[in-house]
Design an enzyme around this catalytic site. Structure first.
Site, short mmCIF file in Angstrom:
data_model
loop_
_atom_site.label_atom_id
_atom_site.label_comp_id
_atom_site.label_asym_id
_atom_site.label_seq_id
_atom_site.Cartn_x
_atom_site.Cartn_y
_atom_site.Cartn_z
N ASP A 1 0.80 -1.30 0.06
CA ASP A 1 0.04 -0.02 -0.11
C ASP A 1 0.92 1.27 0.08
O ASP A 1 0.23 2.21 -0.37
CB ASP A 1 -0.95 0.07 1.06
CG ASP A 1 -1.90 -1.01 1.05
OD1 ASP A 1 -1.99 -1.76 0.11
OD2 ASP A 1 -2.95 -1.28 2.12
N GLY B 1 -5.03 -1.48 -1.65
CA GLY B 1 -5.00 -0.19 -0.95
C GLY B 1 -6.09 -0.16 -0.28
O GLY B 1 -6.79 0.68 -0.50
N SER C 1 -12.85 4.02 -25.54
CA SER C 1 -12.66 3.37 -24.40
C SER C 1 -12.14 4.12 -23.31
O SER C 1 -11.54 5.26 -23.29
CB SER C 1 -11.95 2.03 -24.61
OG SER C 1 -10.45 2.67 -24.83
O1 F6P Z 1 -2.39 -3.80 3.81
C1 F6P Z 1 -1.96 -4.32 2.61
C2 F6P Z 1 -3.26 -5.19 1.87
O2 F6P Z 1 -2.62 -5.93 0.77
C3 F6P Z 1 -4.30 -4.22 1.43
O3 F6P Z 1 -4.08 -3.33 0.35
C4 F6P Z 1 -5.54 -4.94 1.28
O4 F6P Z 1 -6.68 -4.40 1.52
C5 F6P Z 1 -5.38 -5.91 2.17
O5 F6P Z 1 -3.75 -5.84 2.83
C6 F6P Z 1 -5.88 -7.46 1.96
O6 F6P Z 1 -5.50 -8.10 3.25
P1 F6P Z 1 -6.05 -9.62 3.46
O7 F6P Z 1 -4.74 -10.16 2.71
O8 F6P Z 1 -5.92 -9.87 4.81
O9 F6P Z 1 -7.38 -9.97 2.65
#
Ligand code: F6P
Length: 308
Positions: free
Chosen positions: A114, A157, A202
């Site tokens: 992120d 994110g 598009s």
């Molecule tokens: O915080 C990192 C992240 O990859 C975020 O972008 C995403 O929303 C989340 O983790 C996903 O988490 P999990 O793997 O627990 O579903």
């Protein structure tokens, strides 16, 4: 992260330090679940995604009792220093551990796709994930262009739009939906309509999943109420979290891994090593999760200009 682990091990061995790996993050720290880290253990890992040490979310570490058990485990293992690769949760946990117990020196290394950690311009993993997003946008653009379609491409994110913003700029997207900004479906639809009225056939909307993975399906339905356009949704999800790391991630991981060992040897503790404007930076662990890393306003402006 493996490039970073490799760098930590090699830098430590070069200084004749003993080093072990903690498996599965704080869960393994509490349990004393370790692996020997010697030159063999980190051979041929620099090109691997994920982490050879594995990771986990540790509910126990959220409790004081869990953290005291971790401190006792650190004591039992005779550790003088701990290098923690992670994000907000990892560093908040480390700050609480330091407050609860007089324990080993703690140095953090920012790892998060992120890119939302205060105290560093880039986090390990971001570049690889962003390149994955760009690759996906490029591929989808072929269909968008050929079939004259509107596409919603959802990237990760949770609280940060960095992946969407940089992916959107590099992929030449028309619209951006990020957690930092309110989205107006009406305005977005009108801008897309405006693009088609001047000859576009598009459009690509890059959406950060925010708190609601899959939100793009809802957005696509809402936009459909304003525009008579065929649209499709692609959710990249965890695809972005794997695969061979990019050159930038390997170099950043190597740089910060070596720097973390040097920081411990210099007597630093309670800080995260990062890179800000090309210089190494040391940020107190509390600041890394208490302060919000702002979105890069220059890049946001660039997106607006270029997507018009
Ligand atoms: O915080 C990192 C992240 O990859 C975020 O972008 C995403 O929303 C989340 O983790 C996903 O988490 P999990 O793997 O627990 O579903």
């Amino acid at each position: 992260m493996n490039a970073c682990i490799r760098a930590v091990v090699r830098a430590a061995l070069a200084r004749d330090l003993d080093i072990i790996g903690i498996r599965r993050g704080y869960t393994g720290l509490i349990a004393g679940d370790t692996v020997p880290l010697d030159r063999t253990a980190i051979r041929n890992v620099i090109h691997l995604g994920g982490t050879i040490l594995e990771t986990s979310r540790s509910p126990d570490f959220y409790t004081r009792d869990g953290r005291l058990r971790a401190a006792a485990s650190i004591e039992r293992m005779g550790l003088d220093g701990l290098i923690l690769i992670g994000g907000e949760g990892t560093f908040q946990g480390a700050s609480l551990l330091a407050a609860d117990a007089d324990t080993a020196a703690l140095v953090g290394v920012p790892g998060s796709i992120d890119n939302d950690i205060y105290g560093t311009d880039y986090c390990i993993g971001f570049d690889t994930a962003a390149n994955c997003a760009v690759d996906a946008i490029d591929r989808i653009r072929d269909t968008a262009r050929s079939h004259e379609r509107l596409f919603f491409i959802e990237v990760m994110g949770r609280e940060s739009g960095y992946l969407a913003l940089e992916g959107g700029i590099a992929g030449g997207a028309e619209e951006l939906v990020i957690p930092e900004e309110e989205v107006s479906v009406t305005q977005m639809s009108e801008r897309i309509r405006g693009g088609f009225s001047i000859g576009k056939r598009s459009a690509i909307v890059v959406v950060a999943e925010g708190e609601t993975p899959g939100i793009s399906f809802h957005l696509a339905d809402e936009v459909k109420k304003h525009l008579d356009l065929d649209s499709r949704v692609v959710v990249l999800g965890h695809l972005q979290r794997g695969g061979p790391p990019t050159l930038r991630d390997r170099v950043l991981g190597s740089l910060l891994g070596v720097t973390a060992v040097e920081a411990l040897l210099d007597g630093r503790s309670g800080c995260m090593v990062g890179e800000v404007r090309g210089e190494l930076a040391y940020t107190p662990l509390e600041e890394t999760w208490q302060k919000k890393k702002p979105l890069d306003e220059d890049l946001r402006r660039v997106f607006t200009i270029l997507s018009d």
